[in-house]
Design a protein around this motif. Structure first.
Motif, PDB file in Angstrom:
ATOM      1  N   MET A 170       0.672  -1.148   0.025  1.00 10.35           N
ATOM      2  CA  MET A 170       0.122  -0.217  -0.039  1.00 10.35           C
ATOM      3  C   MET A 170       0.852   1.290  -0.131  1.00 10.35           C
ATOM      4  N   LYS A 171       0.245   2.248  -0.464  1.00  9.12           N
ATOM      5  CA  LYS A 171       0.929   3.468  -0.218  1.00  9.12           C
ATOM      6  C   LYS A 171       0.496   4.322   0.927  1.00  9.12           C
ATOM      7  N   ILE A 172       1.287   4.754   1.801  1.00 10.28           N
ATOM      8  CA  ILE A 172       0.915   5.492   3.020  1.00 10.28           C
ATOM      9  C   ILE A 172       1.371   6.823   3.075  1.00 10.28           C
ATOM     10  N   VAL A 173       0.562   7.843   3.481  1.00 10.90           N
ATOM     11  CA  VAL A 173       0.850   9.305   3.546  1.00 10.90           C
ATOM     12  C   VAL A 173       1.052   9.399   4.879  1.00 10.90           C
ATOM     13  N   ILE A 174       2.088   9.938   5.618  1.00 10.77           N
ATOM     14  CA  ILE A 174       2.289  10.055   7.010  1.00 10.77           C
ATOM     15  C   ILE A 174       2.685  11.588   7.097  1.00 10.77           C
ATOM     16  N   THR A 175       1.899  12.321   7.729  1.00  9.73           N
ATOM     17  CA  THR A 175       2.098  13.704   8.367  1.00  9.73           C
ATOM     18  C   THR A 175       3.055  13.669   9.574  1.00  9.73           C
ATOM     19  N   GLY A 176       3.697  14.674   9.557  1.00 10.15           N
ATOM     20  CA  GLY A 176       4.432  15.131  10.808  1.00 10.15           C
ATOM     21  C   GLY A 176       5.845  14.069  10.633  1.00 10.15           C
ATOM     22  N   ALA A 177       6.204  14.079   9.708  1.00 10.51           N
ATOM     23  CA  ALA A 177       7.121  12.884   9.234  1.00 10.51           C
ATOM     24  C   ALA A 177       8.889  13.481   9.943  1.00 10.51           C
ATOM     25  N   ASN A 178       8.852  14.565  10.075  1.00 11.38           N
ATOM     26  CA  ASN A 178      10.163  15.099  10.945  1.00 11.38           C
ATOM     27  C   ASN A 178      10.003  15.032  12.421  1.00 11.38           C
ATOM     28  N   GLY A 179       8.821  14.693  13.119  1.00 14.94           N
ATOM     29  CA  GLY A 179       8.515  14.561  14.266  1.00 14.94           C
ATOM     30  C   GLY A 179       8.955  13.158  14.811  1.00 14.94           C
ATOM     31  N   ASP A 225      -3.370   4.922  -0.286  1.00 12.83           N
ATOM     32  CA  ASP A 225      -4.502   4.033   0.140  1.00 12.83           C
ATOM     33  C   ASP A 225      -4.847   4.351   1.904  1.00 12.83           C
ATOM     34  N   VAL A 226      -3.565   4.959   2.529  1.00 11.34           N
ATOM     35  CA  VAL A 226      -3.940   5.090   3.749  1.00 11.34           C
ATOM     36  C   VAL A 226      -3.172   6.684   4.060  1.00 11.34           C
ATOM     37  N   GLN A 228     -14.657   4.988   3.351  1.00  9.42           N
ATOM     38  CA  GLN A 228     -13.417   5.441   4.090  1.00  9.42           C
ATOM     39  C   GLN A 228     -13.660   5.048   5.547  1.00  9.42           C
ATOM     40  N   LYS A 229     -12.555   4.161   6.059  1.00  6.14           N
ATOM     41  CA  LYS A 229     -12.521   3.834   7.403  1.00  6.14           C
ATOM     42  C   LYS A 229     -11.609   4.729   8.170  1.00  6.14           C
ATOM     43  N   ARG A 230     -12.130   5.218   9.362  1.00  3.83           N
ATOM     44  CA  ARG A 230     -11.234   6.075  10.191  1.00  3.83           C
ATOM     45  C   ARG A 230     -11.005   5.455  11.331  1.00  3.83           C
ATOM     46  N   ILE A 231     -10.001   5.667  12.210  1.00  2.00           N
ATOM     47  CA  ILE A 231      -9.581   5.391  13.614  1.00  2.00           C
ATOM     48  C   ILE A 231      -8.718   6.492  14.148  1.00  2.00           C
ATOM     49  N   ILE A 232      -9.163   6.976  15.537  1.00  2.00           N
ATOM     50  CA  ILE A 232      -8.799   7.700  16.454  1.00  2.00           C
ATOM     51  C   ILE A 232      -7.828   7.075  17.317  1.00  2.00           C
ATOM     52  N   LEU A 233      -6.628   7.031  17.393  1.00  2.00           N
ATOM     53  CA  LEU A 233      -5.700   6.439  18.424  1.00  2.00           C
ATOM     54  C   LEU A 233      -5.280   7.413  19.671  1.00  2.00           C
ATOM     55  N   GLU A 238      -8.380   5.311   1.326  1.00  2.42           N
ATOM     56  CA  GLU A 238      -9.378   4.239   2.130  1.00  2.42           C
ATOM     57  C   GLU A 238      -9.459   4.150   3.378  1.00  2.42           C
ATOM     58  N   TYR A 239      -8.173   4.468   4.262  1.00  2.00           N
ATOM     59  CA  TYR A 239      -8.212   4.738   5.583  1.00  2.00           C
ATOM     60  C   TYR A 239      -7.658   5.902   5.913  1.00  2.00           C
ATOM     61  N   PHE A 240      -8.190   6.182   7.120  1.00  2.00           N
ATOM     62  CA  PHE A 240      -7.491   7.467   7.901  1.00  2.00           C
ATOM     63  C   PHE A 240      -7.309   7.325   9.246  1.00  2.00           C
ATOM     64  N   VAL A 241      -6.120   7.622   9.807  1.00  2.00           N
ATOM     65  CA  VAL A 241      -5.553   7.470  11.060  1.00  2.00           C
ATOM     66  C   VAL A 241      -5.252   8.626  11.828  1.00  2.00           C
ATOM     67  N   GLN A 242      -6.005   8.985  12.790  1.00  2.00           N
ATOM     68  CA  GLN A 242      -5.564  10.065  13.597  1.00  2.00           C
ATOM     69  C   GLN A 242      -4.902   9.715  14.915  1.00  2.00           C
ATOM     70  N   ILE A 243      -3.666  10.256  15.059  1.00  2.00           N
ATOM     71  CA  ILE A 243      -2.984  10.051  16.134  1.00  2.00           C
ATOM     72  C   ILE A 243      -3.301  11.436  17.062  1.00  2.00           C
TER      73      ILE A 243
END
Length: 340
Positions: free
Chosen positions: A1-10, A61-62, A149-154, A98-103
């Motif tokens: 899958m292709k995954i986008v990750i924000t805050g990659a410098n943190g 994808d994510v 779209q499926k979302r999760i908050i962790l 397709e997927y969204f993950v909230q940290i």
């Protein structure tokens, strides 16, 4: 899958980039800096962007949204701009994922004498400005979910691991001439979250067979820790010796905090810091265990020596403290990501 990750410098974003690259995924790393660290460039495509502004659509994808302003001294306006407006912009850019993950953060809770459940986070409670903006951002994630779209908050608590540039520096400030001036009483219990347990939880979510549109979970290590013991164990490992301890009475800490409100003399001495050091903060992780089959694999006892080894491997205490901005991607050979 292709995954986008924000805050990659943190800290968290960097750890997630490494983890999912090693899992065989293609990574698009998003960060505010104009150029990425060479160790990031070796494993990911990089997009330099300000998430508080309009973003191009993510063709992935994510989307894992790990970018945030976590500060107990920033203005509410800055916190809102980064954590609420930023989340709104990232959600818009991720509308085709397709997927969204909230940290998120355990700061959305007002901790009491029982473990915090996900449902106990309400805007009516009295919490820090940071916690309020994180909960407002969580609320945005629960709105207007695109079809399919499926979302999760962790919601983690006190994230630790190699690459940390937030928690460890604060702990190092407690040491003066090999004496730990410890403001944490022996009765304080806390949840802690190893950064790789967050990645593990995301992996479980992505592999989940049947998913509702939105899920919200606390995420932490399995044990409930004694905070004072953890602080002393980590600092002793970092200094490679048994340290002397000078306990600071809670009453004195409260007095100094009250005085600081009247005549400010330290930006680091505020009610949020006071609560962190003097109140137990335990997360209930029964929901993520039951619904995702979460069985956390990392524990403080077998991970704090790794943190100390990493710190010395990248150049020692002085180098670490003088180069905090790049620490999430400063890895010696032992911890480096293999790219071949």
């Amino acid at each position: 899958m292709k995954i986008v990750i924000t805050g990659a410098n943190g800290f968290v974003g960097a750890a997630l980039c490494r983890y999912f690259y090693q899992q065989g995924h293609s990574i698009l790393a998003v960060g505010r800096q104009a150029k990425s660290h060479p160790n990031l460039a070796a494993i990911a495509e990089y997009l330099s962007a300000d998430i508080t502004q309009s973003l191009p659509p993510f063709r992935a994808d994510v989307c894992i949204h790990a970018a945030a302003l976590a500060s107990d001294t920033a203005t509410y306006q800055d916190l809102h701009e980064n954590n609420v407006t930023g989340t709104r912009q990232v959600l818009a850019a991720a509308r085709f994922c397709e997927y969204f993950v909230q940290i998120s953060s355990s700061s959305v809770y007002q901790f009491k004498n029982i473990p915090a459940k996900e449902s106990s986070a309400t805007l009516a409670a009295n919490r820090s400005p940071y916690g309020k903006t994180k909960l407002l951002a969580d609320n945005l994630v629960g709105e207007d979910i695109p079809a399919g779209q499926k979302r999760i908050i962790l919601r983690p608590r006190a994230i630790y691991g190699i690459g940390d540039r937030v928690l460890l520096p604060r702990l190092l400030e407690l040491i003066k001439r090999n004496i730990v001036f410890c403001p944490v009483s022996a009765q304080i219990s806390t949840s802690l979250t190893h950064v790789d347990n967050i990645a593990y939880a995301i992996n479980l979510f992505l592999r989940q067979a049947s998913q509702p549109a939105l899920q919200i979970y606390n995420v932490a290590d399995a044990p409930v820790y004694n905070l004072r013991q953890c602080v002393l164990q980590l600092l002793s490992a970092v200094y490679q010796q048994e340290l002397k301890v000078c306990s600071i009475p809670v009453s004195l800490l409260k007095l100094l905090t009250d005085l600081n409100k009247i005549v400010p003399f330290s930006a680091k001495l505020n009610p949020l810091v006071l609560n962190t050091l003097t109140q137990s903060a335990v997360l209930d992780i029964s929901a993520i265990r039951e619904n995702l089959g979460y069985q956390p694999r990392y524990y403080f006892e077998n991970r704090y020596p790794q943190i100390a080894a990493w710190l010395h491997g990248v150049g020692g205490l002085n180098y670490y403290l003088n180069n905090l901005a790049q620490m999430p991607w400063e890895l010696d050979e032992k911890f480096a990501v293999r790219t071949t």
